[in-house]
Enzyme design. Structure first.
Site, PDB file in Angstrom:
ATOM      1  N   ARG A   1     -22.694  31.678 -54.134  1.00 40.61           N
ATOM      2  CA  ARG A   1     -21.626  30.777 -54.558  1.00 40.61           C
ATOM      3  C   ARG A   1     -22.272  29.540 -55.169  1.00 40.61           C
ATOM      4  NH1 ARG A   1     -18.903  34.485 -54.426  1.00 40.61           N
ATOM      5  NH2 ARG A   1     -16.977  34.898 -53.281  1.00 40.61           N
TER       6      ARG A   1
ATOM      7  N   GLU B   1     -16.627  27.115 -61.756  1.00 41.90           N
ATOM      8  CA  GLU B   1     -16.440  28.223 -62.704  1.00 41.90           C
ATOM      9  C   GLU B   1     -15.059  28.145 -63.348  1.00 41.90           C
ATOM     10  OE1 GLU B   1     -17.352  31.833 -60.563  1.00 41.90           O
ATOM     11  OE2 GLU B   1     -19.367  31.128 -60.093  1.00 41.90           O
TER      12      GLU B   1
ATOM     13  N   HIS C   1     -20.791  35.240 -63.349  1.00 40.27           N
ATOM     14  CA  HIS C   1     -20.361  35.738 -62.020  1.00 40.27           C
ATOM     15  C   HIS C   1     -20.062  37.237 -62.074  1.00 40.27           C
ATOM     16  CE1 HIS C   1     -18.416  34.376 -57.990  1.00 40.27           C
ATOM     17  NE2 HIS C   1     -18.976  35.570 -57.887  1.00 40.27           N
TER      18      HIS C   1
HETATM   19  C1  GLV Z   1     -18.382  37.886 -55.398  1.00 43.81           C
HETATM   20  O1  GLV Z   1     -18.831  36.802 -55.592  1.00 43.81           O
HETATM   21  C2  GLV Z   1     -17.836  38.318 -54.153  1.00 43.81           C
HETATM   22  O2  GLV Z   1     -17.681  37.506 -53.229  1.00 43.81           O
HETATM   23  O3  GLV Z   1     -17.528  39.509 -54.055  1.00 43.81           O
END
Ligand code: GLV
Length: 331
Positions: free
Chosen positions: A258, A287, A305
């Site tokens: 994160r 983001e 991401h």
């Molecule tokens: C992606 O970041 C997730 O938490 O699956």
């Protein structure tokens, strides 16, 4: 609030037929992924768009739903749960991370939470390594050289990168993904050290990974640091300016967890000042905003991401979500 009233995709209020439970899906998803819900006789209302849903719309459209299938950028707090009302029995998130969900508020209302561990472990660890290798071996600069028409042939001294074999990978958080990143590191000949709230000998011993109880000491010895702690109040800005300064100047920061695990402004400052070897980033603090400075740095590789973004992994995540919803609804 009249929980018999729901809103369909076109915004019209309708009355639920008695006994027909509704699942509200906050993002447009492939039909095949949602088929198990429809096959079980549930009414499935999915948003028409692939974009993040604004909070007020989420609250309005959650009203009366028995289940919500949300994404990691949908903030499911007490207001959303209250807007959904007493019919709500389960929130399934299409992510392993649950930092966007108010778990305590779910618990207090008896709402089950489903997430997608395990199935995305390998894809996410691969992404960490894809980005790390791209930084270590300067792939971005090599591509730019070719694309710019400047490659004039083999050179014994051009674009010399970093050897990873024999170096130390520091893992912060030896959970599923941290362990998978560490296992790949062993295949590349790296030493692994890790930090977390407690040692995990069952995961660490097969990897000869050393537990380091002192995070600062771990960072001081790191050639690469990869962050895999869950984002909580305690881990927010875990890598802040002070800790970034502990890293050796050649160290590479990897983050597929994160964005807010790192103080992004401090990271940008360290990178632009040349105080770090590089950064391999799949996630960002705000983001989809990515600081422009990062894009201009040759030793920074970024991705939008997409750690779990493989066809098979995303289908498996959908299957976990729909199975969890069906179980929670007793189907
Ligand atoms: C992606 O970041 C997730 O938490 O699956």
């Amino acid at each position: 609030m009249d929980h018999g009233r729901v809103r369909r995709a076109d915004g019209a209020a309708v009355t639920d037929p008695p006994g027909r439970e509704r699942v509200f899906v906050t993002r447009s998803l492939p039909d095949a992924w949602l088929a198990p819900l429809r096959d079980a006789g549930l009414e499935v209302e999915a948003a028409a768009s692939d974009a993040a849903m604004p909070g007020p719309e989420l609250r309005a459209r959650a009203a009366g739903a028995s289940a919500l299938l949300v994404q990691l950028d949908d903030h499911v707090d007490a207001d959303v749960l209250d807007a959904a009302g007493p019919a709500l029995r389960v929130v399934a998130t299409f992510s392993v991370g649950t930092d966007h969900l108010d778990l305590e508020a779910c618990r207090a209302r008896g709402v089950a939470v489903v997430h997608t561990p395990d199935v995305l472990t390998d894809a996410t660890a691969d992404q960490a390594w894809a980005l790390l290798l791209a930084v270590a071996r300067r792939l971005r600069e090599g591509r730019a050289l070719i694309a710019g028409g400047d490659w004039d042939g083999w050179s014994p001294t051009r674009l010399l990168g970093t050897d990873l074999g024999g170096r130390t990978l520091a893992i912060v958080g030896l959970g599923r993904i941290g362990t998978a990143v560490a296992a790949r590191a062993r295949a590349f000949g790296m030493e692994v050290a890790y930090h977390g709230p407690r040692p995990h000998p069952e995961r660490a011993e097969p990897l000869a990974a050393r537990f380091e109880p002192d995070l600062d000491a771990l960072l001081e010895a790191a050639d690469v640091v990869s962050l895999h702690a869950p984002l909580t109040a305690a881990t927010h800005h875990l890598l802040d300016a002070r800790r970034l300064a502990l890293l050796p100047p050649h160290a590479i920061v990897v983050n597929v967890g994160r964005g807010a695990l790192v103080d992004e402004r401090a990271l940008v400052a360290a990178l632009t000042a040349g105080r770090l070897g590089g950064a391999a980033l799949d996630v960002f603090e705000d983001e989809p905003r990515v600081p422009a400075e990062l894009l201009g740095l040759a030793n920074v590789e970024v991705a939008p991401h997409q750690g779990s973004a493989t066809t098979g992994t995303r289908a498996a995540m959908a299957a976990l979500c729909t199975r969890g919803i069906l179980e929670a609804l007793g189907r």
